[in-house]
Each structure stands twice: as C-alpha cells, then as structure tokens.
Design an enzyme around this catalytic site. Structure first.
Site, PDB file in Angstrom:
ATOM      1  CG  ASP A  14      -0.383   0.214   2.535  1.00 53.69           C
ATOM      2  OD1 ASP A  14       0.861   0.324   2.626  1.00 53.69           O
ATOM      3  OD2 ASP A  14      -1.140   0.291   3.533  1.00 53.69           O
ATOM      4  CB  CYS A  71       0.706  -2.497   4.858  1.00 55.22           C
ATOM      5  SG  CYS A  71       0.539  -3.486   6.361  1.00 55.22           S
ATOM      6  CB  THR A  73       1.692  -2.596  11.168  1.00 57.90           C
ATOM      7  OG1 THR A  73       0.547  -3.098  10.449  1.00 57.90           O
ATOM      8  CG2 THR A  73       1.351  -1.275  11.837  1.00 57.90           C
ATOM      9  CG  HIS A 104       8.637 -25.984  11.233  1.00 54.41           C
ATOM     10  ND1 HIS A 104       8.702 -25.995  12.604  1.00 54.41           N
ATOM     11  CD2 HIS A 104       9.716 -26.702  10.801  1.00 54.41           C
ATOM     12  CE1 HIS A 104       9.770 -26.687  13.002  1.00 54.41           C
ATOM     13  NE2 HIS A 104      10.413 -27.111  11.914  1.00 54.41           N
ATOM     14  CG  HIS A 139       6.467 -29.318   9.400  1.00 59.16           C
ATOM     15  ND1 HIS A 139       6.138 -28.875  10.653  1.00 59.16           N
ATOM     16  CD2 HIS A 139       7.755 -29.724   9.454  1.00 59.16           C
ATOM     17  CE1 HIS A 139       7.194 -28.989  11.451  1.00 59.16           C
ATOM     18  NE2 HIS A 139       8.191 -29.504  10.740  1.00 59.16           N
TER      19      HIS A 139
END
Ligand code: RB5
Length: 153
Positions: A14, A71, A73, A104, A139
């Site tokens: 963004d 973005c 955060t 994993h 996994h």
C-alpha cells in the site's frame, strides 16, 4: 536458489510500503529474480486488502512462486492475505521466524511493516525467506489443515 529464480516473485504494497517496494524490486532484480509488480504505483492512499488480493492471485494462478507484501505495520496486509485459500502469509520481524515459516509452514508470502523495520532488516529477512526450503514430513498435514479452516466457521 536457481529453481526459485526461474519463476517470478510477486510484490505489492500500500502507500505506506510504496518506497520499500521500489527498493525491494531493485534488490530482487539485482539478484536475478524476476518480479511481478502488483502495485501500488504511487504514494497515493490505497486499501491494503486490494493489493494483497492482487499478489495472492498471482500465486494461486501460478504466475508467481512466492509473494512479498508491505504495509505500514505488515499486519493488515498479512491479515488480508491469510483470508485467501492456498495462501500462507507470514508477518516477519526476525530471521528465526523468516526461516521457520519456510521450514515448517511452507509460507508462500512474507509480509513486512515499512513503518516498523529498517530496510536493511527487511532485506535480511527476505534473503532468508527466499533461500530456505520447506521441510515437508509432519508439517504437510498441518499446512493442509490450514486450508481446511477456510471451510469452517
Ligand atoms: C495505512 O495508514 C496503514 O493503516 C496500513 O499501511 C497498515 O499499517 C495496516 O495494517
């Protein structure tokens, strides 16, 4: 990692991640990766779910092998990506997580917060993400269960 370099990496941000996206595109190209730039294409305000959708569509459609989302955060854009079936997006701030989300979780998207991490740290995390292979084994069942969650309430 020769094999990964044969298929493009999709990248999107963004407005908050726009500058980092441009830096990372150059970083990737300098290392021989082909890049699909899914926007945004200026620092004008956009909605991060729209960008997450574009990058994830490239992965689910087979045009890209992995994705990078940025973005402010790293949180909103990772929340958006993880709503999409087949996408395993990891919001990373440390190298241990960037490594183990490949080993994993077979994460196919990495998410960064441009307002949280310096660009040098982001590049280190990206290097680890792009050069670590999924371990498979026990996994596999676990990541299959992630997609099954898309069908539950
Ligand atoms: C944009 O201001 C900001 O909300 C966005 O980049 C992101 O941090 C959301 O999680």
């Amino acid at each position: 990692m020769a094999e990964l370099k044969q298929s493009p990496i999709a990248i999107g941000s963004d407005h908050a991640g726009y500058e980092y996206k441009n830096i990372l595109i150059e970083w990737l190209q300098d290392r021989g990766y082909e890049v699909l730039d899914c926007g945004c294409y200026s620092s004008n305000s956009v909605d991060y779910p729209d960008i997450a959708k574009k990058v994830c569509q490239q992965i689910n459609g087979g045009q890209a092998s992995r994705g990078i989302l940025i973005c402010g955060t790293g949180i909103g854009i990772s929340m958006a990506a993880n709503k999409i079936r087949g996408i395993r997006a990891a919001h990373c701030t440390d190298c241990y997580s960037a490594k183990f989300t490949r080993l994993h979780n077979d994460a196919n998207v990495i998410c960064f917060g441009a307002r949280v991490l310096g660009v040098g740290v982001v590049e280190e995390l990206l290097e680890v993400f792009l050069t670590t292979e999924f371990e498979g084994g026990r996994h596999i069942t676990r990541i299959e269960k992630l997609d099954q969650l898309c069908d539950s309430n």
